[in-house]
Motif scaffolding. Structure first.
Motif, short mmCIF file in Angstrom:
data_model
loop_
_atom_site.label_atom_id
_atom_site.label_comp_id
_atom_site.label_asym_id
_atom_site.label_seq_id
_atom_site.Cartn_x
_atom_site.Cartn_y
_atom_site.Cartn_z
N LEU A 85 0.83 -1.20 0.00
CA LEU A 85 0.00 0.00 0.00
C LEU A 85 0.86 1.25 0.00
O LEU A 85 2.02 1.22 0.41
N SER A 86 0.28 2.35 -0.43
CA SER A 86 0.99 3.62 -0.43
C SER A 86 -0.01 4.75 -0.49
O SER A 86 -1.12 4.59 -1.02
N GLY A 87 0.35 5.89 0.08
CA GLY A 87 -0.49 7.07 -0.03
C GLY A 87 -1.47 7.26 1.11
O GLY A 87 -1.57 6.46 2.04
N THR A 88 -2.23 8.33 1.02
CA THR A 88 -3.12 8.73 2.11
C THR A 88 -4.31 7.79 2.28
O THR A 88 -4.97 7.82 3.32
N LYS A 89 -4.58 6.94 1.29
CA LYS A 89 -5.74 6.05 1.37
C LYS A 89 -5.33 4.59 1.57
O LYS A 89 -6.00 3.67 1.10
N GLN A 90 -4.25 4.38 2.30
CA GLN A 90 -3.85 3.01 2.60
C GLN A 90 -4.98 2.24 3.27
O GLN A 90 -5.25 1.09 2.93
N SER A 91 -5.61 2.85 4.25
CA SER A 91 -6.66 2.16 5.02
C SER A 91 -7.84 1.77 4.16
O SER A 91 -8.32 0.63 4.21
#
Length: 319
Positions: free
Chosen positions: A163-169
């Motif tokens: 995963l990567s970035g602000t929307k990993q979750s």
């Protein structure tokens, strides 16, 4: 306790975004020199007890270096294992400064092509991961591709995603729901989690509870959690961490890695070291897991908002 693995992002190619990477590989940028240096890193990692090595198709020649090293070793322990990733193609042509360093393509055709290359090179491959899965890359909405990836499990290969970035979750929560023939597609996730960026922690705990393997990358925030960080914006946080590291008679990097190792839902924490001394320093984190007070207010004060963290990461230059 979680284990430390070795990631090859900073060893398979001459350029990377880690702070001070140019110092790590000074005089070693030529292919033969960097391959020889990677062998030294792998030899030392093995001697220090590291049993998991993480590569990717887009990490330059990381899979080739690792394959050649494995071919020279007849004494690898039975618990030695390799993970790699598909989805990006390396395009920098061994240049430190390039217009485009890697190209992302999460398609069935690219999976088939890159899997064919990885499996030929890596006999110890136990985990194959989607590289940098995001909601907008389309990887989570392709049933035909999911079925092709699920077929790897019949070969004894676990299927994962990074995963990567602000929307990993959000990406991970969606991935948790994907099934093929009534069985979960994924069983492993590699995410960015560190002292500064913790937003994905609740989703990782859910994945852990579902039986997934949790691998943490960028535990040192691409060098921001090391003594190489001279960013004025980080000065106050780094000074606080240095004081705490001194109190524990350890290094800043070991302290930051210890924070991640201490999370009960973590299985593997990747060291991205590109120098032998840095690898040895990283492994001192094991000594801290039971010693430090990881719930102290200081740790809460150091967390950054995801938008800020990922904006800073995006601003790091290839060097």
């Amino acid at each position: 306790m979680a284990e430390i693995g070795l990631g090859l992002a900073a060893l398979g190619r001459p350029g990377y975004i880690n702070l001070g990477h140019h110092q790590d590989l000074a005089g070693r940028q030529a292919v033969a020199d960097l391959e020889r240096h990677t062998y030294h890193m792998l030899d030392r990692a093995l001697a220090l007890g590291i049993r998991y090595v993480d590569a990717a198709r887009s990490y330059g020649r990381s899979e080739v270096f690792l394959s050649n090293w494995i071919g020279q070793r007849s004494d690898l322990p039975s618990d030695f294992r390799v993970g790699s990733k598909w989805g990006y193609t390396y395009t920098a042509d061994w240049q430190i400064q390039a217009e485009v360093h890697e190209v992302k393509e999460h398609s069935l055709a690219n999976f088939v092509r890159q899997w064919g290359l990885s499996q030929k090179l890596l006999p110890f491959l136990k985990l194959y991961q989607v590289h940098s899965a995001t909601l907008d890359s389309g990887i989570l909405d392709q049933p035909e591709l999911h079925r092709a990836m699920a077929a790897l499990k019949e070969k004894g290969i676990s299927v994962g995603l990074s995963l990567s970035g602000t929307k990993q979750s959000e990406t991970l929560l969606k991935a948790l729901e994907i099934q093929v023939d009534g069985e979960p597609l994924f069983s492993s996730v590699q995410a960015t989690f560190n002292v500064f960026e913790r937003s994905v922690a609740p989703a990782l705990q859910l994945a852990h509870a579902a039986g997934w393997q949790i691998i943490i990358k960028e535990a040192l925030a691409n060098g921001r959690l090391t003594n190489r960080n001279n960013r004025m914006e980080d000065h106050q946080q780094i000074q606080a961490l240095r004081s705490l590291a001194s109190a524990h008679q350890t290094s800043l990097d070991a302290l930051a890695l210890g924070f991640v190792l201490a999370q009960p839902w973590v299985d593997i924490v990747l060291s991205g070291a590109a120098q032998l001394t840095h690898l040895e320093s990283n492994l001192r984190a094991y000594d801290l897991v039971e010693q430090a007070d990881w719930q102290a207010p200081l740790w809460m004060d150091l967390a950054e908002k995801p938008g800020l963290y990922w904006a800073i990461r995006k601003s790091l230059t290839w060097n």
